[in-house]
Scaffold this active site. Structure first.
Site, short mmCIF file in Angstrom:
data_model
loop_
_atom_site.label_atom_id
_atom_site.label_comp_id
_atom_site.label_asym_id
_atom_site.label_seq_id
_atom_site.Cartn_x
_atom_site.Cartn_y
_atom_site.Cartn_z
N ILE A 164 1.89 -6.83 -9.79
CA ILE A 164 0.38 -7.24 -9.37
C ILE A 164 -0.80 -6.15 -9.85
CG2 ILE A 164 1.44 -8.16 -7.31
CD1 ILE A 164 0.41 -5.49 -5.76
N TYR A 187 -3.21 7.81 0.87
CA TYR A 187 -2.62 6.39 1.10
C TYR A 187 -3.69 5.60 1.91
CZ TYR A 187 -0.21 3.13 4.13
OH TYR A 187 0.26 2.04 4.69
N GLN A 226 10.77 -4.42 4.61
CA GLN A 226 10.76 -4.98 6.02
C GLN A 226 9.99 -6.32 6.25
OE1 GLN A 226 11.00 -1.89 9.20
NE2 GLN A 226 9.96 -0.76 7.91
N THR A 271 -3.56 -1.03 7.22
CA THR A 271 -2.83 -0.12 7.96
C THR A 271 -3.93 0.40 8.92
OG1 THR A 271 -1.85 2.01 7.91
CG2 THR A 271 -3.36 1.25 6.00
N ASP A 272 -3.44 1.08 10.01
CA ASP A 272 -4.29 1.93 10.94
C ASP A 272 -4.92 3.31 10.16
OD1 ASP A 272 -1.64 2.75 10.84
OD2 ASP A 272 -1.78 3.90 12.53
#
Length: 287
Positions: free
Chosen positions: A33, A121, A11, A97-98
């Site tokens: 990567i 994650y 996105q 990220t949160d």
């Protein structure tokens, strides 16, 4: 300037490409990567002046059983990019990220709050942040975000629109609180950072706070308004316990965005309802 975006189909990468078609977006077929050799070889051959890392392993539940893969992409991959950025003296803008937080604080998370991930994650993303700050402290910008959606790919907004078209009623979690983020708005923040050499850790989301239930109701409202839905269906709030998942989610992951005003030239994110309305109009235009 040759600004390279790591990521091509996600996105954020697609929104970045909409902002500037001259950006060079590299997908998995173009660069690996997780390999320092690949990173150094590919990036050295492109006269890089800035990097935006829009790639990540984001399958939150799947990460619980694919820990090695999650860490390879979200931690080892970031470490390789960080070392290249430091050696070449270019800025690496990295999206985090949160989920690096546990969600038990009960008030907005500050940029220097301690990592407390509650799943693989989040742990892999936290390790990526640590690697970046260790290997490229003067050549990095970390932008933490949450609940990202857009007209592209798979996301909560598009899933809700599909289910609201197919189902007669829905139950939506109402005890997880956060802030949605339009990928288009996030792309502009990343773009600003790479062009103005913004350093450090920052938070960017749409303004405002809501539950997934609140978000879903607004999706239905705008879906009907702009012709993506023919009718409204009943939606009821349910607790997280009624919808068990492999990975735990933060209960409250609102991110404090006060550093944006100073570091990002007074950037003021729009309210999530405004951004949501714009994205649903985009979806309606391509229906």
């Amino acid at each position: 300037m040759t600004i390279i975006v790591i990521g091509k189909s996600g996105q954020l990468a697609q929104e970045l490409k909409r902002l500037d078609d001259s950006l060079l977006c590299l997908g998995r077929d173009d660069i690996d990567i997780t390999s320092a050799e690949s990173v150094n070889s590919i990036l050295s051959n492109n006269n890089v002046t800035g990097i935006i890392n829009a790639s990540a392993y984001t399958a939150v539940d799947k990460a619980e059983s694919e820990e090695q893969q999650a860490f390879e992409i979200n931690a080892t991959g970031v470490e390789n990019l960080a070392k290249f950025a430091n050696q070449s003296g270019v800025l690496l803008v990295h999206v985090s990220t949160d989920y690096v937080f546990c969600g038990d604080k009960g008030s907005p998370y500050q940029i220097d709050d301690k990592h407390e991930p509650i799943g693989v994650y989040g742990a892999s993303k936290a390790e990526g942040e640590r690697a970046l700050l260790q290997y490229a402290p003067k050549h990095s910008c970390i932008i933490r975000t949450s609940w990202v959606y857009s007209q592209f790919g798979n996301n909560f907004v598009k899933t809700m629109l599909r289910l609201m078209d197919e189902k007669t009623e829905l139950g939506i979690i109402d005890d997880q609180i956060g802030s949605p983020t339009s990928a288009g708005a996030l792309a502009k923040a990343c773009f600003y950072a790479v062009h103005h050499n913004v350093n450090g850790v920052h938070h960017f989301t749409d303004s405002g706070v809501c539950s997934w239930f609140d978000f879903a109701l607004a999706i239905q409202e705008f879906g009907v308004k702009y012709g993506l839905l023919d009718k409204t269906i009943p939606a009821k709030p349910i607790p997280t316990s009624a919808y068990p998942t492999l990975a735990k989610r933060p209960n409250y992951s609102v991110l404090d965005k006060s550093s944006l005003k100073l570091a990002f030239g007074g950037l003021e994110p729009k309210h999530w309802r405004i951004e949501l309305s714009e994205v649903i109009q985009q979806l309606a235009s391509i229906k």
